[in-house]
Design an enzyme around this catalytic site. Sequence first.
Site, PDB file in Angstrom:
ATOM      1  N   ASP A  31      68.863 -65.662 -71.704  1.00 43.91           N
ATOM      2  CA  ASP A  31      69.319 -66.928 -71.141  1.00 43.91           C
ATOM      3  C   ASP A  31      68.307 -67.593 -70.221  1.00 43.91           C
ATOM      4  OD1 ASP A  31      69.761 -64.764 -69.297  1.00 43.91           O
ATOM      5  OD2 ASP A  31      70.967 -66.115 -68.074  1.00 43.91           O
ATOM      6  N   GLN A  32      67.262 -66.871 -69.848  1.00 47.65           N
ATOM      7  CA  GLN A  32      66.308 -67.407 -68.880  1.00 47.65           C
ATOM      8  C   GLN A  32      65.606 -68.662 -69.395  1.00 47.65           C
ATOM      9  OE1 GLN A  32      63.874 -63.924 -68.198  1.00 47.65           O
ATOM     10  NE2 GLN A  32      65.707 -62.691 -67.771  1.00 47.65           N
ATOM     11  N   HIS A  61      73.926 -57.186 -64.078  1.00 49.92           N
ATOM     12  CA  HIS A  61      75.349 -57.282 -64.396  1.00 49.92           C
ATOM     13  C   HIS A  61      76.188 -56.531 -63.361  1.00 49.92           C
ATOM     14  CE1 HIS A  61      74.958 -58.766 -68.716  1.00 49.92           C
ATOM     15  NE2 HIS A  61      73.710 -58.627 -68.297  1.00 49.92           N
ATOM     16  N   ASP A 100      82.846 -56.896 -68.850  1.00 51.19           N
ATOM     17  CA  ASP A 100      81.657 -57.680 -69.158  1.00 51.19           C
ATOM     18  C   ASP A 100      81.826 -58.302 -70.540  1.00 51.19           C
ATOM     19  OD1 ASP A 100      78.934 -58.506 -69.731  1.00 51.19           O
ATOM     20  OD2 ASP A 100      78.335 -57.191 -68.083  1.00 51.19           O
ATOM     21  N   THR A 135      78.074 -62.758 -67.014  1.00 46.56           N
ATOM     22  CA  THR A 135      77.203 -62.812 -65.847  1.00 46.56           C
ATOM     23  C   THR A 135      76.053 -63.792 -66.033  1.00 46.56           C
ATOM     24  OG1 THR A 135      75.851 -60.969 -66.671  1.00 46.56           O
ATOM     25  CG2 THR A 135      77.729 -60.404 -65.270  1.00 46.56           C
ATOM     26  N   GLU A 140      70.853 -67.557 -56.455  1.00 44.56           N
ATOM     27  CA  GLU A 140      70.465 -67.231 -55.080  1.00 44.56           C
ATOM     28  C   GLU A 140      69.490 -68.261 -54.528  1.00 44.56           C
ATOM     29  OE1 GLU A 140      69.105 -63.262 -55.656  1.00 44.56           O
ATOM     30  OE2 GLU A 140      71.129 -62.421 -55.699  1.00 44.56           O
TER      31      GLU A 140
END
Length: 500
Positions: free
Chosen positions: A415-416, A33, A143, A165, A399
């Site tokens: 969330d993965q 984050h 956040d 994020t 990335e």
Amino acid sequence: MVAQLRLGPAGERTEMDMVAAHVLVFPCPVHGHITCMLYFATGLLAAGLHVTFLHSDHNLRRAGRGDDAQLAAAASSPRLRHVYIPDGLPVEHPRDVGRIVELMESLQTKASVAYRSLLASLVGDAGAGATGGFPPVTCVVADGIMSFAVDVAEELGVPALAFRTDSACSFLAYLSLPRLLELGELPFKDGDDLDEPVRGVPGMESFLRRRDLPSQCQDCDDPENDPLLQIVYGFTAHSGNARALVLNTAASMERAALAHIAPHMRDVFAIGPLHAMSPAPAAGGAGGSPWREDDGCLAWLDGQADRSVVYVSLGSLTVISLEQFAEFLSGLVAAGYPFLWVLRTDMVGASQNAAVQEAVAAAGRSKARVVEWAPQRDVLRHRAVGCFLTHAGWNSTLEAAVEGVPTVCWPFFVDQQINSRFVGAVWGTGLDMKDVCDAAVVERMGGEESGEIRASAQALAREVRRDVADGGSSAAEFDRLVEFIVELSTTAVAAINDEE
């Protein structure tokens, strides 16, 4: 480089407009984050705004920085400063993934008090005179998982935005919790088929399965009364109370999810991937990582053939068993490619470090390099890297997307799970190795489908790069966000002046 503030038809922004805009950026004090929101702060600085970046004192301590070092580092930008508050936990608290709920509760009940006091001191004439020439704080970007930060700011008369994020697709899944309950798709029952389609998340009916829902949705027997799931849904829905929701994503990746989120928010800004819009994050802040990057791994990559290396990193929070480690290692060795592996000392367990190092050494030092932490952006853009074995955290997913690197995803939590499904089933840029740790899947990284996956990864990279370039959707949205903040700040300054 982050797109600079552009001139609209109304004419140029004055220097006074820029000075008036002073944003307090407040991330959750967790590595991923902080890193993401440092890139965001960099963009605000490039657009001419003042930024105060708020850390926890724990992260400053473990990064080995004291007050003097912070002040010296912050001097690298005259419009940036770093401040901190206590997170409310004892110094010896591990703050690891197994006790993350304790951190969140402490932030809500204890850190919020210090935050309120700090923000109050940074607003109005007293704040302007006491903080080295900085103007008063006129806007907060907090956040989104810390909804109290938005509420406190608004109570003090400071307009506040929520910044998430994680991915838009995971945000939408959390937002869809009431619908999932209404359709009876939660909770899962013993023996339920995890490959059963999920219909309750709009726009994902054709590919989302039970096993792809965020981990909080899967790990509870009574969703309506589960504290963690209710907290997650609560701060997700609360983002609709903020002046806007800011997401580190690109339209080319998540256009449909963004469209479904928009009706529930006052405004939505998709401004990512932020790391691709800036050469480096804002200087002088503790990134929340206690591990030092091993730059020597780049020299090792220089000695490898193009697209021959598998880069392995499961992020800053993932923990695995010794058996899972052995499965990963077996698959990597069987694949036959050299590999660069990020193995944190706390990832497998301190008691297993010797066994881990011995096992990797046995794989052959000429074909393997192990580091505690790596400069991931530089690694992923290196010509030698041909594949990324990842936990599918959102920062890592972005990335890899920007660099066009194919991925094998082994999601760990939150969330993965849904990110990895998008990688495998929507973008087609990798393999989703979910719920199993299978050496055979790791070995497939160079299989027959690798050429098609690589082509999809490179095609997505071209689209995302267009989004962040001048005239692209993300660049335009960032400019719109800066204008939005300036307008909010102008109103806030006028309100302060009216009170004098």
